[in-house]
Design a protein around this motif. Structure first.
Motif, PDB file in Angstrom:
ATOM      1  N   ASP A  73     -12.602  20.616 -10.595  1.00 62.15           N
ATOM      2  CA  ASP A  73     -13.717  20.152  -9.781  1.00 62.15           C
ATOM      3  C   ASP A  73     -14.452  18.978 -10.419  1.00 62.15           C
ATOM      4  N   LYS A  74     -13.863  18.362 -11.451  1.00 56.90           N
ATOM      5  CA  LYS A  74     -14.522  17.270 -12.165  1.00 56.90           C
ATOM      6  C   LYS A  74     -13.804  15.962 -11.887  1.00 56.90           C
ATOM      7  N   THR A  75     -14.558  14.961 -11.444  1.00 53.43           N
ATOM      8  CA  THR A  75     -14.011  13.626 -11.224  1.00 53.43           C
ATOM      9  C   THR A  75     -14.000  12.873 -12.538  1.00 53.43           C
ATOM     10  N   LEU A  76     -12.814  12.459 -12.981  1.00 50.63           N
ATOM     11  CA  LEU A  76     -12.675  11.770 -14.259  1.00 50.63           C
ATOM     12  C   LEU A  76     -13.013  10.299 -14.137  1.00 50.63           C
ATOM     13  N   TRP A  77     -12.476   9.618 -13.134  1.00 46.79           N
ATOM     14  CA  TRP A  77     -12.820   8.212 -12.897  1.00 46.79           C
ATOM     15  C   TRP A  77     -12.384   7.824 -11.506  1.00 46.79           C
ATOM     16  N   GLN A  78     -12.958   6.711 -11.033  1.00 47.94           N
ATOM     17  CA  GLN A  78     -12.657   6.175  -9.715  1.00 47.94           C
ATOM     18  C   GLN A  78     -12.448   4.670  -9.811  1.00 47.94           C
ATOM     19  N   GLU A  79     -11.656   4.144  -8.902  1.00 45.50           N
ATOM     20  CA  GLU A  79     -11.388   2.711  -8.864  1.00 45.50           C
ATOM     21  C   GLU A  79     -11.052   2.331  -7.428  1.00 45.50           C
ATOM     22  N   GLN A  80     -11.221   1.074  -7.119  1.00 43.31           N
ATOM     23  CA  GLN A  80     -10.911   0.583  -5.777  1.00 43.31           C
ATOM     24  C   GLN A  80     -10.122  -0.714  -5.896  1.00 43.31           C
ATOM     25  N   ILE A  81      -9.043  -0.810  -5.101  1.00 44.78           N
ATOM     26  CA  ILE A  81      -8.235  -2.016  -5.061  1.00 44.78           C
ATOM     27  C   ILE A  81      -8.220  -2.531  -3.628  1.00 44.78           C
ATOM     28  N   SER A  82      -8.053  -3.822  -3.480  1.00 41.95           N
ATOM     29  CA  SER A  82      -8.154  -4.467  -2.169  1.00 41.95           C
ATOM     30  C   SER A  82      -6.800  -4.515  -1.473  1.00 41.95           C
ATOM     31  N   GLU A  83      -5.982  -3.514  -1.636  1.00 41.28           N
ATOM     32  CA  GLU A  83      -4.682  -3.409  -0.980  1.00 41.28           C
ATOM     33  C   GLU A  83      -4.431  -1.950  -0.661  1.00 41.28           C
ATOM     34  N   ARG A  84      -3.537  -1.684   0.274  1.00 39.35           N
ATOM     35  CA  ARG A  84      -3.203  -0.307   0.633  1.00 39.35           C
ATOM     36  C   ARG A  84      -2.059   0.191  -0.252  1.00 39.35           C
ATOM     37  N   ALA A  85      -2.222   1.377  -0.768  1.00 38.40           N
ATOM     38  CA  ALA A  85      -1.227   1.959  -1.660  1.00 38.40           C
ATOM     39  C   ALA A  85      -0.155   2.683  -0.855  1.00 38.40           C
ATOM     40  N   ILE A  86       1.075   2.651  -1.378  1.00 37.63           N
ATOM     41  CA  ILE A  86       2.176   3.398  -0.765  1.00 37.63           C
ATOM     42  C   ILE A  86       2.770   4.401  -1.739  1.00 37.63           C
ATOM     43  N   LEU A  87       2.611   4.168  -3.041  1.00 36.19           N
ATOM     44  CA  LEU A  87       3.133   5.080  -4.055  1.00 36.19           C
ATOM     45  C   LEU A  87       2.159   5.136  -5.224  1.00 36.19           C
ATOM     46  N   VAL A  88       1.991   6.308  -5.802  1.00 38.61           N
ATOM     47  CA  VAL A  88       1.218   6.475  -7.026  1.00 38.61           C
ATOM     48  C   VAL A  88       2.033   7.336  -7.984  1.00 38.61           C
ATOM     49  N   ALA A  89       1.915   7.045  -9.248  1.00 28.29           N
ATOM     50  CA  ALA A  89       2.592   7.817 -10.284  1.00 28.29           C
ATOM     51  C   ALA A  89       1.793   7.666 -11.559  1.00 28.29           C
ATOM     52  N   GLY A  90       1.893   8.662 -12.423  1.00 26.93           N
ATOM     53  CA  GLY A  90       1.106   8.592 -13.644  1.00 26.93           C
ATOM     54  C   GLY A  90       1.620   9.528 -14.715  1.00 26.93           C
ATOM     55  N   SER A  91       1.044   9.381 -15.878  1.00 26.22           N
ATOM     56  CA  SER A  91       1.336  10.196 -17.049  1.00 26.22           C
ATOM     57  C   SER A  91       0.032  10.353 -17.817  1.00 26.22           C
ATOM     58  N   PRO A  92       0.034  11.116 -18.901  1.00 26.97           N
ATOM     59  CA  PRO A  92      -1.209  11.209 -19.688  1.00 26.97           C
ATOM     60  C   PRO A  92      -1.684   9.894 -20.280  1.00 26.97           C
ATOM     61  N   LYS A  93      -0.857   8.835 -20.237  1.00 25.64           N
ATOM     62  CA  LYS A  93      -1.240   7.560 -20.844  1.00 25.64           C
ATOM     63  C   LYS A  93      -1.461   6.445 -19.835  1.00 25.64           C
ATOM     64  N   VAL A  94      -0.807   6.479 -18.689  1.00 29.75           N
ATOM     65  CA  VAL A  94      -0.828   5.329 -17.795  1.00 29.75           C
ATOM     66  C   VAL A  94      -0.758   5.804 -16.352  1.00 29.75           C
ATOM     67  N   LEU A  95      -1.353   5.018 -15.453  1.00 29.65           N
ATOM     68  CA  LEU A  95      -1.313   5.272 -14.017  1.00 29.65           C
ATOM     69  C   LEU A  95      -0.835   4.006 -13.319  1.00 29.65           C
ATOM     70  N   ALA A  96       0.136   4.161 -12.410  1.00 26.83           N
ATOM     71  CA  ALA A  96       0.698   3.027 -11.675  1.00 26.83           C
ATOM     72  C   ALA A  96       0.490   3.250 -10.189  1.00 26.83           C
ATOM     73  N   VAL A  97       0.075   2.202  -9.484  1.00 21.76           N
ATOM     74  CA  VAL A  97      -0.161   2.244  -8.041  1.00 21.76           C
ATOM     75  C   VAL A  97       0.608   1.081  -7.417  1.00 21.76           C
ATOM     76  N   ALA A  98       1.534   1.387  -6.515  1.00 21.75           N
ATOM     77  CA  ALA A  98       2.300   0.362  -5.801  1.00 21.75           C
ATOM     78  C   ALA A  98       1.699   0.157  -4.425  1.00 21.75           C
ATOM     79  N   THR A  99       1.566  -1.091  -4.006  1.00 22.68           N
ATOM     80  CA  THR A  99       0.915  -1.416  -2.744  1.00 22.68           C
ATOM     81  C   THR A  99       1.922  -1.971  -1.741  1.00 22.68           C
TER      82      THR A  99
END
Length: 919
Positions: A601-627
């Protein structure tokens, strides 16, 4: 109401009434102080004054089912059978007369009406800051409305039956609703994602209730849900034999886990209404001062049931504080507490309202609001957000002075408008902005720049002018006003004072601009031009011309379809899963994507990008968002952008990060070091729809591999790509819809097929499918899936197959599996298949192949080169991955040969002697 002055009621007469109850509460308080034990005999009838009617609201066309004051007391929201939600605002002055009622004392004017529900509105709730109202209806939906903007923000259709209760989290993070589909759904306000759906306490519940008014505890620790039906275990008899008795209960759902922690038991019919007391209470120890044991806080909750009874409970006690049996003749429908926490009001279907007053001795000492807020901050953090932070350490202050104070955007705007930037007079004290003096050669004053016109009817008009820019003089754009027909004095004056011409921009290239009806410069420009202001002239600048491709190549792979919400688990923190949620903007609106990373129930962080995402993937070190436009956004584990958007050339078709780049079936190697594990978490694998495969190490900011999957699509025909990842050895692996798998060999620069269904006649094909004989692991699973698809399609038949052909098929299968394990750099699979292959060669007496295997594992030894006459490869590698070849020969190949026929044993003895001599 929050001030304790008003009580609002609603009923089947289609009206809402507002009563003054402040005097009533004061009298009840005095009576309770005079009778601390709560002796009802001392309260005679008539001692308590009746509430005074302040206003009657008759705006609904059907029975009114719910009424709620906002937390500020300024607004009053109502929901009714006419499918509408009305919000009234308290305004100064006396209200007007109401049809069929006495004149209103207070002026409750209608602020807004929300229409959208298709059936009766049953319940509503205000969020903590009064910016939104949530409503639920018999149309199976929950809707959220913005009060200030008078718009609908969201519609939830997760329930499959009537929704009869809705409540907000006091922290403003969640919204919960309860339905006749025997579920409670909790949604997160960030992105409106469903956090949990609870079914268990309500599976046996009845669905004939009028409402299920659930409530949230004041400290936010849990929800009390209505209409639960649970088996209660009781010990009866001398032997203490347990028996189960099903009871109507109210279930407490704990925050975070959203599981039932305990129940309130005692009602003989469904519990349909609840209300938490707004305070936490601390019981006194022995009637004296509060001791250490008395510092534990408890909540107080009131429950109403269809058995016409009301119970009031303290969370630290096993028995109710109050059982009210004889006040109502029909079901309870709603409950509410006074702001002081001492008075409880209850409404029934029989049209009556009862009120109960509790003394301090009965409830205990109320925990002050400041202490409650501190408790919630310590438990959940500061949810209100912070302001301007000021350095407190002397060293940090010195660093601030050396770096200089950064200019904020708001300060830049003030400086641009002629205001001096604020300066720090003292630590944390900002001086008010001072107006800069304009130099003598600055822009002319507004009066000098404005152009005054007079319309045909004699009214004056001042044309607006641009107030910003670095031009030496004003820009005046006028539009001639057509005088009234027939001319006249005013028309003649207009012709004398206004130039009757229109400035039309001419493009530097292309045909002349056409004259338009509108006088707006932006509309007079031809298509493909840009308006430029230069002193008193308007001209059109040509758009820059680039080199555009005549035709784009067709995509090899299809990119994922547009989805409003995308959710993916990326890691785990302290055993709790961490999810990333991508909320895309609606089609037809500006392209945006709101990213939220949360754990429980805890929000760690938030971000906004000016494109629509189609795929998201991540690991304990990195987060990738494809638009959708073919870019890749990379963020760190805490939301810091690591790179500018990366252009893939085409939208991504597959995207994986960290451990998800490897097979989930392959256990971690025992020889893996922490450095290897950390390096693996920084890997990002992407395949674009153009067929390009990229493997990056985001820690080193380097591309470790680039390949093309177009050849796979061409060679495999109609098969589509199902998944892409790395093998346990770090080799790119692609799995197709026919379950064929191909791995990329960087040395050969081509794809090698490591799984197919071409070995159905092998003795080991059935063991792969069943998992027997130790056939487990990544390679075995891949080939088992491919064999299952091939077998289902009738690719292989055992009819008419000779034993010799079956043994040969087994040999081909073992050779294929051994080479595939080496291609995937899968050490465990290679060891197992090597042993099986050597045993098969011994059984078939294939000494030539067996000698080749042993020589390749032994490597270049002088005695062997001179005696056997087989030249060893010049580029011989002593290892296969981390496996030593000679160790494999000594511990796997030679022991398998020792159990074979005499010629195989002699060959094994020969290689054993050479191996001992070499070592």
């Amino acid at each position: 109401s929050p001030c304790g002055k008003r009580l609002a009621t609603a009923g089947g007469d289609k009206k809402v009434r507002v009563w003054e109850v402040r005097g009533l509460l004061k009298q009840l308080g005095r009576l309770a102080e005079a009778s601390p034990e709560g002796d009802e005999a001392q309260v005679a009838a008539g001692e308590v004054a009746n509430p005074k009617l302040l206003a009657t609201l008759a705006d609904h066309q059907g029975p009114v089912n719910c009424v709620r004051f906002s937390h500020s007391g300024r607004y009053l929201a109502t929901g009714a059978d006419d499918h509408l939600v009305n919000v009234h605002e308290l305004q100064p002055g006396q209200g007007g007369p109401s049809l069929g009622s006495a004149p209103n004392v207070e002026n409750w004017a209608k602020w807004v009406t929300f229409s959208g529900h298709q059936k009766n509105v049953v319940d509503l709730a205000w969020n903590p800051d009064d910016s939104m109202v949530a409503t639920c209806s018999l149309d199976n939906t929950v809707r959220v409305w913005s009060v200030q903007r008078a718009t609908q923000l969201a519609v939830f259709q997760d329930h499959s039956s009537f929704v009869k209760g809705v409540v907000w989290d006091p922290l403003g993070k969640y919204l919960a609703s309860q339905s006749d589909d025997k579920s409670v759904i909790i949604r997160s306000v960030d992105g409106w994602q469903v956090v949990s759906t609870v079914h268990d306490p309500f599976r046996k519940a009845l669905d004939n209730t009028f409402s299920t008014r659930l409530s949230w505890s004041p400290d936010g620790s849990g929800i009390i849900a209505m209409n639960a039906f649970q088996p209660i275990v009781e010990a009866k008899g001398r032997g203490g034999k347990e028996s189960r008795d099903w009871r109507h209960t109210a279930a407490i759902l704990s925050r975070g886990s959203w599981e039932r922690s305990h129940d309130f038991v005692g009602h003989q019919a469904p519990v349909v209404a609840s209300a938490f007391n707004p305070f936490l209470y601390r019981k006194k120890k022995g009637g004296g001062k509060e001791g250490a044991a008395g510092k534990s806080m408890s909540t107080c909750v009131a429950l109403g049931s269809q058995d016409c009874k009301i119970t009031v409970w303290m969370s630290q006690t096993s028995r109710p504080l109050l059982i009210a049996k004889t006040f109502f003749s029909r079901s309870i429908v709603d409950l509410c507490w006074s702001p002081c926490g001492h008075a409880l009001f209850a409404a029934s279907v029989d049209g009556s309202i009862a009120y109960f007053y509790f003394s301090r001795a009965e409830l205990g000492a109320a925990v002050p609001k400041a202490e409650m807020e501190k408790l919630m901050r310590d438990t959940y953090g500061d949810i209100r957000g912070g302001g301007l932070a000021i350095a407190e350490d002397a060293g940090l202050m010195q660093l601030e002075d050396e770096a200089g104070s950064p200019v904020r955007p708001s300060q830049q705007m003030q400086q641009g408008n002629g205001f001096a930037s604020p300066k720090l007079v003292g630590r944390g004290i900002i001086s008010p902005p001072q107006k800069k003096k304009s130099p003598a050669h600055a822009f002319p004053s507004q009066a000098e720049r404005q152009v005054e016109m007079r319309r045909a009817d004699g009214r004056r008009r001042i044309n607006p002018v641009q107030m910003t820019g670095n031009r030496a003089g004003p820009v005046v754009v006028q539009k001639a006003l057509k005088p009234k027909s027939g001319g006249g004095k005013d028309g003649g004056s207009l012709r004398k004072t206004v130039a009757q011409r229109r400035l039309v921009p001419e493009p530097t290239n292309g045909p002349p601009a056409k004259r338009l009806n509108s006088g707006s410069p932006s509309r007079m420009a031809p298509q493909g031009t840009k308006i430029m202001h230069q002193r008193n002239l308007l001209c059109a600048a040509p758009q820059p011309q680039g080199i555009a491709p005549s035709a784009l190549p067709a995509p090899v792979l299809s990119a994922p379809e547009y989805s409003r919400n995308i959710s993916q688990q990326i890691s785990a923190v302290e055993g709790k899963p961490v999810y990333v949620e991508a909320l895309n903007s609606l089609e037809g609106r500006a392209a945006q994507c709101h990213l939220t990373v949360r754990s429980s129930d805890k929000t760690l962080w938030q971000e906004q990008i000016s494109e629509r995402a189609i795929l998201v993937a991540g690991s304990p070190k990195v987060l990738a968002v494809a638009t959708r436009n073919g870019f890749l956004h990379i963020f760190s584990q805490h939301g810091r952008r690591l790179l500018p958007p990366m252009c893939l050339g085409a939208p991504a078709a597959f995207l994986v990060c960290g451990d998800r780049t490897r097979s989930p079936l392959t256990p971690l190697s025992e020889q893996e070091t922490p450095q290897d594990k950390d390096r693996r978490q920084w890997r990002v694998l992407a395949i674009s729809s153009a067929g390009k495969l990229f493997l990056w190490d985001m820690k080193q900011m380097a591309c470790t591999l680039e390949a093309d999957v177009t050849s796979i699509c061409v060679s495999e025909g109609n098969a589509s790509i199902l998944a892409a990842r790395l093998s346990a050895g770090g080799v790119p692996l692609v799995v197709l819809s026919n379950r064929h798998a191909l791995a990329y060999n960087a040395g050969l620069k081509c794809w090698l097929r490591v799984a197919d269904g071409a070995h159905l006649l092998s003795d080991f094909s059935s063991s792969l499918a069943s998992g027997g004989g130790g056939a487990s692991g990544e390679l075995s699973e891949l080939n088992a899936a491919a064999s299952a698809v091939a077998s289902a399609s009738g690719a292989g038949s055992f009819l008419g197959v000779s034993p010799l052909e079956q043994r040969r098929a087994t040999g081909r299968h073992l050779e294929f599996m051994l080479s595939a394990a080496r291609t995937l750099k899968n050490e465990e699979d290679y060891r197992r298949w090597l042993g099986l292959y050597v045993r098969h060669l011994c059984a078939e007496s294939e000494s030539d192949k067996l000698q080749e295997v042993c020589e390749e594992l032994l490597g270049p030894v002088t005695s062997l080169q001179g005696g056997a006459g087989h030249a060893m490869p010049a580029g011989w590698e002593p290892n296969i991955g981390s496996l030593d070849k000679r160790t494999l020969l000594r511990k796997i190949a030679l022991p398998a040969m020792a159990g074979g026929a005499k010629p195989m044993q002699r060959l094994a003895n020969q290689f054993l002697e050479i191996l001992q001599e070499a070592q």
